[in-house]
Design a protein around this motif. Structure first.
Motif, PDB file in Angstrom:
ATOM      1  N   ARG A 190      30.135  48.630  40.076  1.00  0.00           N
ATOM      2  CA  ARG A 190      29.936  47.272  40.579  1.00  0.00           C
ATOM      3  C   ARG A 190      30.626  47.190  41.941  1.00  0.00           C
ATOM      4  NH1 ARG A 190      31.502  43.215  35.597  1.00  0.00           N
ATOM      5  NH2 ARG A 190      31.064  44.631  33.865  1.00  0.00           N
ATOM      6  N   ARG A 191      29.914  46.819  42.979  1.00  0.00           N
ATOM      7  CA  ARG A 191      30.469  46.827  44.321  1.00  0.00           C
ATOM      8  C   ARG A 191      30.849  45.416  44.747  1.00  0.00           C
ATOM      9  NH1 ARG A 191      28.328  52.229  47.292  1.00  0.00           N
ATOM     10  NH2 ARG A 191      30.260  53.158  46.548  1.00  0.00           N
ATOM     11  N   HIS A 192      32.110  45.288  45.176  1.00  0.00           N
ATOM     12  CA  HIS A 192      32.640  44.033  45.710  1.00  0.00           C
ATOM     13  C   HIS A 192      33.182  44.336  47.096  1.00  0.00           C
ATOM     14  CE1 HIS A 192      32.633  41.737  41.834  1.00  0.00           C
ATOM     15  NE2 HIS A 192      32.581  42.966  41.370  1.00  0.00           N
ATOM     16  N   GLY A 198      38.100  38.209  39.363  1.00  0.00           N
ATOM     17  CA  GLY A 198      39.177  38.011  40.314  1.00  0.00           C
ATOM     18  C   GLY A 198      38.794  38.397  41.723  1.00  0.00           C
ATOM     19  N   LEU A 199      37.976  39.420  41.860  1.00  0.00           N
ATOM     20  CA  LEU A 199      37.576  39.894  43.188  1.00  0.00           C
ATOM     21  C   LEU A 199      36.531  38.998  43.841  1.00  0.00           C
ATOM     22  CD1 LEU A 199      37.301  43.717  42.432  1.00  0.00           C
ATOM     23  CD2 LEU A 199      39.177  42.534  43.601  1.00  0.00           C
ATOM     24  N   HIS A 219      43.632  36.932  37.318  1.00  0.00           N
ATOM     25  CA  HIS A 219      44.514  36.328  38.315  1.00  0.00           C
ATOM     26  C   HIS A 219      45.166  37.403  39.184  1.00  0.00           C
ATOM     27  CE1 HIS A 219      48.081  33.362  39.149  1.00  0.00           C
ATOM     28  NE2 HIS A 219      47.326  33.560  40.203  1.00  0.00           N
ATOM     29  N   THR A 220      45.575  38.494  38.561  1.00  0.00           N
ATOM     30  CA  THR A 220      46.199  39.591  39.301  1.00  0.00           C
ATOM     31  C   THR A 220      45.277  40.140  40.372  1.00  0.00           C
ATOM     32  OG1 THR A 220      47.614  40.230  37.455  1.00  0.00           O
ATOM     33  CG2 THR A 220      47.102  41.948  39.076  1.00  0.00           C
ATOM     34  N   PHE A 221      44.020  40.382  40.020  1.00  0.00           N
ATOM     35  CA  PHE A 221      43.110  40.964  41.009  1.00  0.00           C
ATOM     36  C   PHE A 221      42.572  39.927  41.983  1.00  0.00           C
ATOM     37  CE2 PHE A 221      43.532  44.518  38.215  1.00  0.00           C
ATOM     38  CZ  PHE A 221      43.531  45.566  39.113  1.00  0.00           C
ATOM     39  N   GLU A 222      42.656  38.673  41.631  1.00  0.00           N
ATOM     40  CA  GLU A 222      42.374  37.632  42.620  1.00  0.00           C
ATOM     41  C   GLU A 222      43.404  37.699  43.752  1.00  0.00           C
ATOM     42  OE1 GLU A 222      41.740  32.769  42.800  1.00  0.00           O
ATOM     43  OE2 GLU A 222      42.463  33.723  40.968  1.00  0.00           O
ATOM     44  N   LEU A 223      44.672  37.874  43.383  1.00  0.00           N
ATOM     45  CA  LEU A 223      45.731  37.991  44.387  1.00  0.00           C
ATOM     46  C   LEU A 223      45.656  39.309  45.153  1.00  0.00           C
ATOM     47  CD1 LEU A 223      48.717  36.571  42.346  1.00  0.00           C
ATOM     48  CD2 LEU A 223      47.718  35.534  44.374  1.00  0.00           C
ATOM     49  N   LEU A 279      43.386  38.890  29.497  1.00  0.00           N
ATOM     50  CA  LEU A 279      42.259  39.022  30.414  1.00  0.00           C
ATOM     51  C   LEU A 279      42.350  38.004  31.540  1.00  0.00           C
ATOM     52  CD1 LEU A 279      39.362  39.678  27.883  1.00  0.00           C
ATOM     53  CD2 LEU A 279      40.367  41.334  29.471  1.00  0.00           C
ATOM     54  N   GLY A 280      42.858  36.815  31.239  1.00  0.00           N
ATOM     55  CA  GLY A 280      43.069  35.812  32.280  1.00  0.00           C
ATOM     56  C   GLY A 280      44.120  36.260  33.283  1.00  0.00           C
TER      57      GLY A 280
END
Length: 241
Positions: free
Chosen positions: A39-41, A21-22, A226-230, A221-222
């Motif tokens: 893990r760095r984003h 998502g990130l 989606h949550t962390f994409e937002l 998991l999907g």
């Protein structure tokens, strides 16, 4: 100081969904003591902390201490993953944002019923989450995320697998919408470092009798992705400042 954000999951599959998502991150993880790795984003770190409140408290505390010793700091810690949902409050595939993070079995059984650790005079079993933070998260999800609910999330050391146990927990915590195994451990470590914390859970199964055929882990998991994409382009950007 510009603060980083730490997202802690129990297992790699949850971290993979958060990371997806990130978006793309650094190619190499940052090693930490104890075999841990971040893990760095960009300004967001994702950590697989282990299963259960003790393991994840130790892992979260390690990450917080290492960042502090390196001269940096975290401005927010998020406990994230999948969870069991209390029905009908949190349907499968929905997301629960914690209004409070509750250690549901940190206390004592007595002939007169359950006593929380506060009643024993030994500590705390609840970490309230600031409304200003949960309000921003729920607003972001309302603008295009999966179905969600704002409610307490319970931390247990033994996952509920029977109807009587589910009824007992619901009776003691009637407002709770989900149970998982790590949130309170993450919250204790964050509190020790003075860092705000919130728990975000995607529901994979109903709290109650174990019925693996009814689990929807892929769907949960999907929803987590989606949550962390937002959140990665809204709330987690604001929290970075």
């Amino acid at each position: 100081m510009v603060h980083r954000i730490l997202i802690v999951t129990a297992v790699a599959a949850e971290a993979d969904s958060v990371a997806a998502g990130l978006g793309p991150g650094a190619p190499d993880p940052v090693p930490l003591p104890g075999g841990l790795a971040l893990r760095r984003h960009g300004h967001i770190d994702v950590l697989v902390g282990g299963v259960g409140p003790a393991a994840v408290a130790a892992a979260t505390g390690t990450a917080l201490a290492c960042e502090s010793l390196a001269g940096g700091g975290y401005g927010l810690v998020v406990s994230a993953g999948i969870a069991g949902g209390f029905q009908p409050a949190a349907p499968l595939g929905s997301v629960v944002v914690s209004s409070a993070i509750v250690a549901a079995d940190l206390g004592a059984e007595t002939p007169d019923g359950y006593l929380a650790v506060e009643e024993l005079g030994f500590g705390r079993s609840v970490h309230p989450v600031p409304e200003a933070l949960t309000g921003r998260i729920t607003a972001a999800l309302a603008a295009g995320g999966p179905s969600h609910v704002l409610a307490p999330v319970l931390t247990v050391s033994t996952v509920t697998g029977t109807a009587p146990r589910a009824a007992e927990l619901a009776g003691r915590h009637p407002e709770a919408a989900a149970e998982a195994m790590e949130g309170f451990g993450v919250a204790e470590a964050a509190a020790a470092h003075g860092v705000p914390v919130v728990e975000i859970r995607a529901v994979s199964n109903a709290v109650g009798p174990r019925d693996r055929a009814a689990w929807r882990i892929g769907e949960a998991l999907g929803a987590l992705r989606h949550t962390f994409e937002l959140l990665g382009r809204t709330v987690l950007v604001e929290a970075h400042a």
